[in-house]
Design a protein around this motif. Structure first.
Motif, PDB file in Angstrom:
ATOM      1  N   ARG A  22       0.838  -1.208   0.000  1.00  0.00           N
ATOM      2  CA  ARG A  22       0.000   0.000   0.000  1.00  0.00           C
ATOM      3  C   ARG A  22       0.869   1.252   0.000  1.00  0.00           C
ATOM      4  N   ASP A  23       1.913   1.238   0.802  1.00  0.00           N
ATOM      5  CA  ASP A  23       2.819   2.392   0.844  1.00  0.00           C
ATOM      6  C   ASP A  23       3.508   2.600  -0.513  1.00  0.00           C
ATOM      7  N   ALA A  24       3.829   1.481  -1.174  1.00  0.00           N
ATOM      8  CA  ALA A  24       4.552   1.576  -2.448  1.00  0.00           C
ATOM      9  C   ALA A  24       3.704   2.186  -3.551  1.00  0.00           C
ATOM     10  N   LEU A  25       2.392   2.162  -3.395  1.00  0.00           N
ATOM     11  CA  LEU A  25       1.515   2.751  -4.404  1.00  0.00           C
ATOM     12  C   LEU A  25       1.531   4.279  -4.369  1.00  0.00           C
ATOM     13  N   GLY A  26       2.066   4.835  -3.297  1.00  0.00           N
ATOM     14  CA  GLY A  26       1.996   6.278  -3.095  1.00  0.00           C
ATOM     15  C   GLY A  26       2.606   7.091  -4.216  1.00  0.00           C
ATOM     16  N   THR A  27       3.758   6.673  -4.724  1.00  0.00           N
ATOM     17  CA  THR A  27       4.460   7.473  -5.733  1.00  0.00           C
ATOM     18  C   THR A  27       3.689   7.550  -7.040  1.00  0.00           C
ATOM     19  N   VAL A  28       3.312   6.383  -7.598  1.00  0.00           N
ATOM     20  CA  VAL A  28       2.594   6.397  -8.872  1.00  0.00           C
ATOM     21  C   VAL A  28       1.222   7.037  -8.716  1.00  0.00           C
ATOM     22  N   SER A  29       0.615   6.869  -7.551  1.00  0.00           N
ATOM     23  CA  SER A  29      -0.675   7.507  -7.297  1.00  0.00           C
ATOM     24  C   SER A  29      -0.540   9.021  -7.289  1.00  0.00           C
ATOM     25  N   SER A  30       0.521   9.509  -6.677  1.00  0.00           N
ATOM     26  CA  SER A  30       0.762  10.955  -6.641  1.00  0.00           C
ATOM     27  C   SER A  30       1.088  11.500  -8.025  1.00  0.00           C
ATOM     28  N   LEU A  31       1.838  10.736  -8.804  1.00  0.00           N
ATOM     29  CA  LEU A  31       2.172  11.168 -10.162  1.00  0.00           C
ATOM     30  C   LEU A  31       0.912  11.318 -11.012  1.00  0.00           C
ATOM     31  N   ALA A  49      10.464   4.487 -13.948  1.00  0.00           N
ATOM     32  CA  ALA A  49      10.846   3.750 -12.738  1.00  0.00           C
ATOM     33  C   ALA A  49       9.619   3.127 -12.075  1.00  0.00           C
ATOM     34  N   GLU A  50       8.508   3.876 -12.060  1.00  0.00           N
ATOM     35  CA  GLU A  50       7.270   3.349 -11.456  1.00  0.00           C
ATOM     36  C   GLU A  50       6.697   2.215 -12.291  1.00  0.00           C
ATOM     37  N   ALA A  51       6.777   2.354 -13.617  1.00  0.00           N
ATOM     38  CA  ALA A  51       6.295   1.285 -14.485  1.00  0.00           C
ATOM     39  C   ALA A  51       7.085   0.002 -14.248  1.00  0.00           C
ATOM     40  N   GLU A  52       8.387   0.147 -14.093  1.00  0.00           N
ATOM     41  CA  GLU A  52       9.241  -1.011 -13.824  1.00  0.00           C
ATOM     42  C   GLU A  52       8.930  -1.620 -12.462  1.00  0.00           C
ATOM     43  N   ARG A  53       8.693  -0.741 -11.493  1.00  0.00           N
ATOM     44  CA  ARG A  53       8.374  -1.245 -10.146  1.00  0.00           C
ATOM     45  C   ARG A  53       7.046  -1.994 -10.121  1.00  0.00           C
ATOM     46  N   LEU A  54       6.049  -1.460 -10.816  1.00  0.00           N
ATOM     47  CA  LEU A  54       4.737  -2.111 -10.857  1.00  0.00           C
ATOM     48  C   LEU A  54       4.836  -3.492 -11.499  1.00  0.00           C
ATOM     49  N   ARG A 149      -8.887   3.345  -6.112  1.00  0.00           N
ATOM     50  CA  ARG A 149      -9.449   3.194  -7.458  1.00  0.00           C
ATOM     51  C   ARG A 149     -10.389   4.337  -7.795  1.00  0.00           C
ATOM     52  N   LYS A 150     -11.230   4.708  -6.857  1.00  0.00           N
ATOM     53  CA  LYS A 150     -12.187   5.787  -7.112  1.00  0.00           C
ATOM     54  C   LYS A 150     -11.479   7.090  -7.466  1.00  0.00           C
ATOM     55  N   GLU A 151     -10.444   7.424  -6.709  1.00  0.00           N
ATOM     56  CA  GLU A 151      -9.722   8.667  -6.956  1.00  0.00           C
ATOM     57  C   GLU A 151      -8.898   8.599  -8.247  1.00  0.00           C
ATOM     58  N   ARG A 152      -8.181   7.511  -8.438  1.00  0.00           N
ATOM     59  CA  ARG A 152      -7.278   7.422  -9.578  1.00  0.00           C
ATOM     60  C   ARG A 152      -8.027   7.204 -10.891  1.00  0.00           C
ATOM     61  N   GLU A 153      -9.163   6.530 -10.861  1.00  0.00           N
ATOM     62  CA  GLU A 153      -9.963   6.425 -12.082  1.00  0.00           C
ATOM     63  C   GLU A 153     -10.435   7.795 -12.541  1.00  0.00           C
ATOM     64  N   GLY A 154     -10.829   8.609 -11.571  1.00  0.00           N
ATOM     65  CA  GLY A 154     -11.238   9.971 -11.904  1.00  0.00           C
ATOM     66  C   GLY A 154     -10.094  10.763 -12.511  1.00  0.00           C
ATOM     67  N   ASP A 155      -8.898  10.609 -11.943  1.00  0.00           N
ATOM     68  CA  ASP A 155      -7.719  11.303 -12.491  1.00  0.00           C
ATOM     69  C   ASP A 155      -7.402  10.814 -13.895  1.00  0.00           C
ATOM     70  N   LEU A 156      -7.519   9.510 -14.104  1.00  0.00           N
ATOM     71  CA  LEU A 156      -7.211   8.957 -15.426  1.00  0.00           C
ATOM     72  C   LEU A 156      -8.191   9.476 -16.476  1.00  0.00           C
ATOM     73  N   VAL A 193       0.890   3.630 -18.753  1.00  0.00           N
ATOM     74  CA  VAL A 193       1.364   3.302 -17.401  1.00  0.00           C
ATOM     75  C   VAL A 193       0.248   3.538 -16.389  1.00  0.00           C
ATOM     76  N   PHE A 194      -0.442   4.666 -16.524  1.00  0.00           N
ATOM     77  CA  PHE A 194      -1.516   4.979 -15.593  1.00  0.00           C
ATOM     78  C   PHE A 194      -2.711   4.054 -15.790  1.00  0.00           C
ATOM     79  N   GLN A 195      -2.996   3.692 -17.034  1.00  0.00           N
ATOM     80  CA  GLN A 195      -4.081   2.742 -17.288  1.00  0.00           C
ATOM     81  C   GLN A 195      -3.771   1.383 -16.672  1.00  0.00           C
TER      82      GLN A 195
END
Length: 310
Positions: A22-31, A49-54, A149-156, A193-195
């Motif tokens: 959960r903590d590791a999701l913070g960076t890509v979520s913020s981006l 880097a985030e794509a590689e990490r995911l 998911r709710k927040e990031r889907e809206g951002d996407l 990457v975001f999708q």
């Protein structure tokens, strides 16, 4: 006792791994949130880097889901074993059979003492405790993922809907040096990457839903079996209260109020088992190997099944 410690230890291990993820999701979520807010693409190196990490994280995530599924399957198998033992309660044990050769009365007294023993209820109560811990683990993860998911889907959606503005910004920054092909090469990989990130959240929520659905139907089986054993042994409900099981409060509350019945349970159980077997085939096969089946039926005692389902 060792089995109890092993279960609690595995719950603690899985909980710790999920917290790290959960903590590791913070960076890509913020981006993604920042990109949607500013209508601009993030730094390419950070995003790569985030794509590689995911991608690297996926096997670990699947391993954690499988570990959780094994606990759910093991719980179901043990409930099935308890149900079978209750169904076979009148079959004398080997020791009772030996006693019967000497005295039928002594054999009968031994059987009566076994039927009145609190041990079967204590075993079922321990399984209910495990079910509550598992439900808490899965629900916590699912609630977090649903929020993300709710927040990031809206951002996407914002990012995709405003792709023309983002392209204009890029051309404004780079001018004539950026061709149409360059624009596509810059925007599409970032959006993908975001999708993929949002799709991963969806997949994880789906896994949680499947685990929780099976867990709840298994718990309903467990509670009904508990009632059968309690009635047959004369121990009552042995103090099962909703507040003792905070993650299964609705199910235990229905049990405590006498509202938990067998009506429709077989159908719900079949759907839950089917979805579980499709998503976690190895763990479902392990459940059967451990002594349970994906569709065991609760035993009938003194007309209980008919009376409770009407």
């Amino acid at each position: 006792m060792a089995a109890f410690k092993n279960f609690d230890g595995e719950i603690e291990r899985i909980s710790g791994l999920l917290a790290v993820m959960r903590d590791a999701l913070g960076t890509v979520s913020s981006l993604l949130a920042e990109a949607a807010r500013n209508l601009s693409l993030p730094d390419e190196e950070k995003l790569a880097a985030e794509a590689e990490r995911l991608t690297a994280e996926m096997p670990e995530r699947q391993a954690v889901e499988a570990a959780t599924a094994r606990l759910v399957a093991k719980l179901a198998a043990e409930i099935g074993i308890c149900a079978q033992e209750f169904d076979d309660r009148e079959v004398p044990t080997r020791f009772e059979t030996l006693i019967g050769y000497v005295s039928r009365a002594a054999k009968h007294r031994r059987q009566q003492a076994r039927w009145r023993s609190p041990m079967p209820l204590n075993r079922l109560a321990e399984l209910l405790r495990r079910a509550d811990l598992l439900a808490g683990l899965v629900r916590q993860e699912r609630d977090f993922l649903i929020g993300q998911r709710k927040e990031r889907e809206g951002d996407l959606v914002t990012l995709i809907d405003h792709r023309p503005e983002i392209i204009e910004k890029l051309r404004g920054e780079y001018g004539a040096t950026m061709t149409g092909l360059d624009v596509v090469g810059r925007t599409e990989p970032a959006i993908k990457v975001f999708q993929d990130f949002v799709a991963g959240l969806n997949a994880r929520v789906g896994a949680c839903n499947i685990l929780l659905h099976k867990l709840v139907t298994d718990t309903e089986n467990l509670l009904i079996l508990y009632r059968m054993v309690a009635d047959a042994s004369g121990h009552g409900d042995a103090g099962l209260k909703p507040e003792l099981f905070p993650h299964l409060t609705p199910e235990v509350a229905r049990f405590a109020s006498g509202l938990l019945t067998l009506h429709g349970l077989d159908r719900r159980r079949h759907r839950a088992d089917q979805a579980f077997a499709e998503r976690f085939p190895t763990e479902a096969a392990g459940e059967a190997a451990d002594g349970g089946t994906t569709g065991f039926r609760l035993p009938t005692v003194f007309g209980f099944k008919l009376a409770r389902s009407q």
